[in-house]
Design a protein around this motif. Sequence first.
Motif: not given
Length: 275
Positions: A192-197, A231-233
């Motif tokens: 998994y990748l957990v990401l916020s920006h 960000i979605a990319a």
Amino acid sequence: MRMAEADRVPDGVNPSVPNVARMYDYYLGGRDNFASDRAAAEQMIELGRRMGNDARQIAKHNRAFLGRAVRMLAEAGVRQFVDIGAGLPTQDNVHQVAQRHVPDSRVVYVDHDPVVLVHARALLAREPNVLAVEGDLRDPDAILDDPQVIGHINPSEPYAVLMVAVLHFIPDDAEAAAIAARVRERLRPGCYLVLSHLYEGDVTEDDARAGQQVYSGTASGGLARRGYADIAAYFGGLELLGPGVVPVADWQADASPGEGYDLVKPGILAGVGRV
């Protein structure tokens, strides 16, 4: 006790230069920050007020997202977490959330900030399933190939990489995209990748410049402006869980994709993707 410039600080740390990890600690109500951090953070808080945002509340929403995402993954059976750009320890750290659900969860905290590493290692000295290592977000291969990391987690089993509120400190768009792409390439099926920006929304040019000016004076050296598509990319090719990429306060594991999310106001976007 709150840090002061007269306090002893690690070698190589200049307390007169604002630090993004310590500014974030201040937003969250922590006490591990210097006067320079508080002054810079207050500038961002005031800027947020002008835009109708509460920087402190946004930071707290981001922290809460991290907890919800880790809880969801732990409940799904993920037992290994690599938190890149972990920042200063605070309440409900990744290992605390994960181990409430899976007691033998293993966590690696990664940061390049000596202040962060000093605090993390002191906190985690008695945590055998938790490791804090030095690493630079700009070189994900060096992090994931680090013998300490490989010795702590089993890369052949599912794990999650967390990049929470950190990639926006890479000002160059192409470099940030390359970092996210390389992390995705390293993830095996079931990872998994957990990401916020940070999300620019409808921020004005003047306010954007003001925010960038504050962060240009920090040790990170800058702050990126990015929109929803950028960000979605970062999740390209991954299966998005929950509602997809949405404002951080709205991300819930059981939410469904759909309309109605506020993508106008500046803030932080977040998502969780699975290979």
